[in-house]
Design an enzyme around this catalytic site. Structure first.
Site, mmCIF file in Angstrom:
data_model
loop_
_atom_site.group_PDB
_atom_site.id
_atom_site.type_symbol
_atom_site.label_atom_id
_atom_site.label_comp_id
_atom_site.label_asym_id
_atom_site.label_seq_id
_atom_site.Cartn_x
_atom_site.Cartn_y
_atom_site.Cartn_z
ATOM 1 N N ALA A 62 0.807 -1.169 0.126
ATOM 2 C CA ALA A 62 -0.017 0.069 -0.026
ATOM 3 C C ALA A 62 0.906 1.265 -0.097
ATOM 4 O O ALA A 62 2.058 1.208 0.470
ATOM 5 C CB ALA A 62 -0.807 -0.152 1.177
ATOM 6 N N GLY A 63 0.186 2.063 -0.592
ATOM 7 C CA GLY A 63 0.846 3.577 -0.638
ATOM 8 C C GLY A 63 1.704 4.075 -1.683
ATOM 9 O O GLY A 63 1.816 5.263 -1.979
ATOM 10 N N LYS A 66 -1.601 4.887 -4.125
ATOM 11 C CA LYS A 66 -2.756 5.003 -3.515
ATOM 12 C C LYS A 66 -3.916 5.156 -4.195
ATOM 13 O O LYS A 66 -5.144 4.345 -3.896
ATOM 14 C CB LYS A 66 -2.464 6.306 -2.600
ATOM 15 N N ASN A 111 8.713 8.719 5.643
ATOM 16 C CA ASN A 111 7.650 9.345 5.106
ATOM 17 C C ASN A 111 6.886 10.025 6.132
ATOM 18 O O ASN A 111 6.717 8.887 7.119
ATOM 19 C CB ASN A 111 7.013 8.805 3.776
ATOM 20 N N PHE A 115 -1.771 10.374 4.581
ATOM 21 C CA PHE A 115 -2.818 9.952 3.429
ATOM 22 C C PHE A 115 -3.273 10.811 2.760
ATOM 23 O O PHE A 115 -4.600 11.042 2.513
ATOM 24 C CB PHE A 115 -4.186 9.229 4.354
ATOM 25 N N ASN A 139 -6.740 -0.627 0.805
ATOM 26 C CA ASN A 139 -6.302 -0.337 2.058
ATOM 27 C C ASN A 139 -7.124 0.796 2.547
ATOM 28 O O ASN A 139 -7.063 2.150 1.639
ATOM 29 C CB ASN A 139 -4.645 -0.098 2.003
ATOM 30 N N ASN A 172 -6.271 0.039 7.897
ATOM 31 C CA ASN A 172 -4.982 0.176 8.227
ATOM 32 C C ASN A 172 -5.255 1.149 9.624
ATOM 33 O O ASN A 172 -6.017 2.211 9.861
ATOM 34 C CB ASN A 172 -4.640 1.475 7.301
ATOM 35 N N SER A 175 -0.705 3.408 10.366
ATOM 36 C CA SER A 175 0.456 4.330 9.769
ATOM 37 C C SER A 175 0.723 5.322 11.126
ATOM 38 O O SER A 175 -0.237 5.670 11.756
ATOM 39 C CB SER A 175 -0.367 4.952 8.805
ATOM 40 N N ASN A 177 1.341 8.450 10.870
ATOM 41 C CA ASN A 177 1.191 9.730 10.398
ATOM 42 C C ASN A 177 -0.130 10.425 10.529
ATOM 43 O O ASN A 177 -0.285 11.780 9.913
ATOM 44 C CB ASN A 177 1.810 10.038 9.142
ATOM 45 N N THR A 178 -1.106 9.738 10.877
ATOM 46 C CA THR A 178 -2.639 10.359 11.149
ATOM 47 C C THR A 178 -3.007 10.144 12.629
ATOM 48 O O THR A 178 -2.676 9.071 13.332
ATOM 49 C CB THR A 178 -3.572 9.405 10.519
ATOM 50 N N LYS A 211 -3.994 -4.161 9.200
ATOM 51 C CA LYS A 211 -2.488 -3.811 8.997
ATOM 52 C C LYS A 211 -1.836 -3.254 10.345
ATOM 53 O O LYS A 211 -2.445 -2.353 10.766
ATOM 54 C CB LYS A 211 -2.088 -2.828 7.717
ATOM 55 N N THR A 239 4.761 -5.609 8.387
ATOM 56 C CA THR A 239 4.297 -4.362 9.172
ATOM 57 C C THR A 239 4.118 -3.071 8.340
ATOM 58 O O THR A 239 4.843 -3.206 7.206
ATOM 59 C CB THR A 239 5.396 -4.329 10.138
ATOM 60 N N ASN A 240 3.744 -2.034 8.834
ATOM 61 C CA ASN A 240 3.870 -0.853 8.400
ATOM 62 C C ASN A 240 5.152 -0.217 8.746
ATOM 63 O O ASN A 240 6.074 -1.020 9.065
ATOM 64 C CB ASN A 240 2.610 0.069 8.944
ATOM 65 N N GLY A 254 11.937 -0.130 4.361
ATOM 66 C CA GLY A 254 13.474 -0.349 3.618
ATOM 67 C C GLY A 254 14.234 -1.099 4.391
ATOM 68 O O GLY A 254 13.841 -1.833 5.565
ATOM 69 N N TYR A 305 7.847 -2.397 -1.045
ATOM 70 C CA TYR A 305 7.449 -1.126 -1.449
ATOM 71 C C TYR A 305 8.823 -0.228 -1.727
ATOM 72 O O TYR A 305 9.152 -0.133 -2.855
ATOM 73 C CB TYR A 305 6.843 -0.309 -0.502
HETATM 74 C C1 FMN Z 1 6.080 6.741 0.847
HETATM 75 C C2 FMN Z 1 5.434 5.737 1.637
HETATM 76 C C3 FMN Z 1 3.991 5.919 1.587
HETATM 77 C C4 FMN Z 1 3.247 4.658 2.351
HETATM 78 N N1 FMN Z 1 1.754 4.778 2.558
HETATM 79 C C5 FMN Z 1 1.151 3.889 2.939
HETATM 80 C C6 FMN Z 1 -0.371 3.980 3.059
HETATM 81 O O1 FMN Z 1 -0.915 4.907 2.602
HETATM 82 N N2 FMN Z 1 -0.919 3.145 3.660
HETATM 83 C C7 FMN Z 1 -0.133 1.999 4.344
HETATM 84 O O2 FMN Z 1 -0.870 0.945 4.648
HETATM 85 N N3 FMN Z 1 1.050 1.769 4.180
HETATM 86 C C8 FMN Z 1 1.750 2.853 3.412
HETATM 87 N N4 FMN Z 1 3.144 2.727 3.451
HETATM 88 C C9 FMN Z 1 3.885 1.580 4.066
HETATM 89 C C10 FMN Z 1 4.160 0.295 3.266
HETATM 90 O O3 FMN Z 1 2.803 -0.123 2.398
HETATM 91 C C11 FMN Z 1 5.128 -0.760 3.848
HETATM 92 O O4 FMN Z 1 4.078 -1.076 5.087
HETATM 93 C C12 FMN Z 1 6.218 -0.290 4.467
HETATM 94 O O5 FMN Z 1 6.797 0.848 3.384
HETATM 95 C C13 FMN Z 1 7.267 -1.285 4.804
HETATM 96 O O6 FMN Z 1 7.518 -2.068 3.389
HETATM 97 P P1 FMN Z 1 8.994 -1.770 2.503
HETATM 98 O O7 FMN Z 1 10.129 -1.765 3.555
HETATM 99 O O8 FMN Z 1 9.159 -2.831 1.391
HETATM 100 O O9 FMN Z 1 8.837 -0.400 2.108
HETATM 101 C C14 FMN Z 1 3.987 3.762 2.806
HETATM 102 C C15 FMN Z 1 5.293 3.686 2.664
HETATM 103 C C16 FMN Z 1 5.890 4.474 1.868
HETATM 104 C C17 FMN Z 1 7.593 4.496 1.738
#
Ligand code: FMN
Length: 355
Positions: A62-63, A66, A111, A115, A139, A172, A175, A177-178, A211, A239-240, A254, A305
């Site tokens: 997700a993300g 979006k 980040n 949302f 999501n 969700n 996150s 950030n909300t 999530k 995880t998030n 990452g 992601y």
């Molecule tokens: C820029 C950015 C925006 C994201 N936006 C969302 C989001 O809107 N909703 C959500 O559930 N996760 C969001 N994520 C989290 C990713 O879905 C994921 O859970 C997280 O980045 C860990 O995976 P990764 O290490 O492969 O990036 C976001 C991640 C990034 C980097």
């Protein structure tokens, strides 16, 4: 040099979110840009996640897209599935810029988006025209200003609007950030949530995943997993992003999330496997070693992601080649038959044929 590496060199000169928006716009308008990486679907790589059949065990998290504007592009690139969102009922701007940062040497991102999205009506219209053979989850999240009781109503509205158009729904509550969102990861509120969502699920039949955040104590995570299983959740996503105070506001993803993500997923898996609750792994997956570690601990499908931002479509090609090579060496007909094995049996096969 593959063409993504060339494009990345140019894109990485731009601020992270500008590069992201530009790439997504291009991918949405010209899905044929995926052509150099397109390859026939290999049914030996398919796997089940709950009631949905993923085309491979590697989904897009997700993300990244979006508003579900580039489904055709990500389908052509060969993702096994995609989770769009987070979507809120009405369009939202998100937090002020800048809110997306690269740690290029550490193959990580941070980040604090909050949302930003075009709202559920716009998302619904994109989902109506999606490629039907591409599995898509949606999501959903609460609006910035919604109180916990308003949030309950919002999740119901979002499910009712978007579930009929998607294969599964992800709630969700993780996150960073909300305001107040992560506080919803507690039993009382989740009970109320499932009393609203359960009748809707009966009506629309779409599974409900939840999530989770990695920044919870192990025991809290165990209790939460048990609670969600008792309430009738159909699956979890873990995880998030993780909050690392020294790095600043928001959530980190990452490589910097890799170890924590894996450790927290193992905690969730202990309970989830017992309760037959599918768990989609996400957070820090970057190569076949990470996939093997996840499979060896009992996990099945996963999402990426940040590693996709750094490695581009070659990431998917490498993982597919790794999975194909593995089942060939292990003389398995397909990934599905491997994922039916116990963690111990998996570990033996990975030890013998993993490299
Ligand atoms: C820029 C950015 C925006 C994201 N936006 C969302 C989001 O809107 N909703 C959500 O559930 N996760 C969001 N994520 C989290 C990713 O879905 C994921 O859970 C997280 O980045 C860990 O995976 P990764 O290490 O492969 O990036 C976001 C991640 C990034 C980097």
């Amino acid at each position: 040099m593959d063409s993504y590496k060339l494009a990345r060199a140019a894109l990485f000169r731009l601020p992270a979110e500008t590069a992201h928006d530009l790439t997504l716009k291009l991918s949405s308008n010209v899905p044929q840009l995926a052509a150099p990486w397109q390859r026939p679907h290999d049914p030996r790589l398919s796997c089940s996640v709950g009631k949905t059949e993923w085309r491979t065990p590697i989904g897009l998290a997700a993300g990244l897209d979006k508003n579900a504007v580039a489904l055709e592009f990500f389908h052509r690139l060969g993702f096994g599935s995609m989770e769009c969102g987070t979507i809120t009922p009405r369009p939202q701007q998100g937090n002020p810029l800048p809110r997306m940062f690269r740690y290029a040497e550490e193959f990580s991102l941070r980040n604090s988006m909050g949302f930003p999205n075009l709202g559920m009506e716009a998302c619904a219209s994109k989902l109506r025209t999606r490629p039907q053979e591409f599995p898509v989850g949606v999501n959903i999240g609460k609006s910035k200003e919604a109180t916990p009781s308003q949030a309950l109503e919002e999740y119901g509205t979002l499910y009712e609007k978007l579930a009929p158009l998607a294969d599964w729904v992800v709630v969700n509550i993780s996150s960073p950030n909300t305001p107040g969102l992560r506080d919803l990861q507690q039993e009382g509120w989740l009970k109320d949530l499932f009393s609203i969502l359960t009748p809707l699920r009966q009506k629309y039949g779409k599974e409900i995943f939840v999530k989770l955040a990695p920044d919870l104590d192990d025991q809290v995570l165990r209790d939460l997993t048990t609670t969600l299983a008792d309430l009738g959740a159909d699956g979890l996503v873990a995880t998030n992003t993780t909050h690392i105070p020294e790095r600043g506001v928001g959530g980190v993803s990452g490589r910097l999330l890799r170890v924590k993500g894996h450790q927290k997923r193992r905690v969730v898996l202990e309970i989830a496997r017992d309760r037959k609750l599918p768990l989609v792994g996400v957070g820090g997956f970057e190569d076949m070693n990470d996939v093997f570690a996840w499979w060896a601990s009992g996990g099945d499908a996963l999402q990426v992601y940040t590693a996709f931002v750094y490695h581009g479509p070659a990431l998917l090609q490498n993982l597919e080649a790794g999975m194909r090579g593995f089942i060939t060496r292990a003389k398995l007909p397909d990934i599905r038959s491997f994922l039916k094995l116990s963690p111990l049996e998996r570990q033996k096969l990975i030890g013998a044929f993993g490299r």
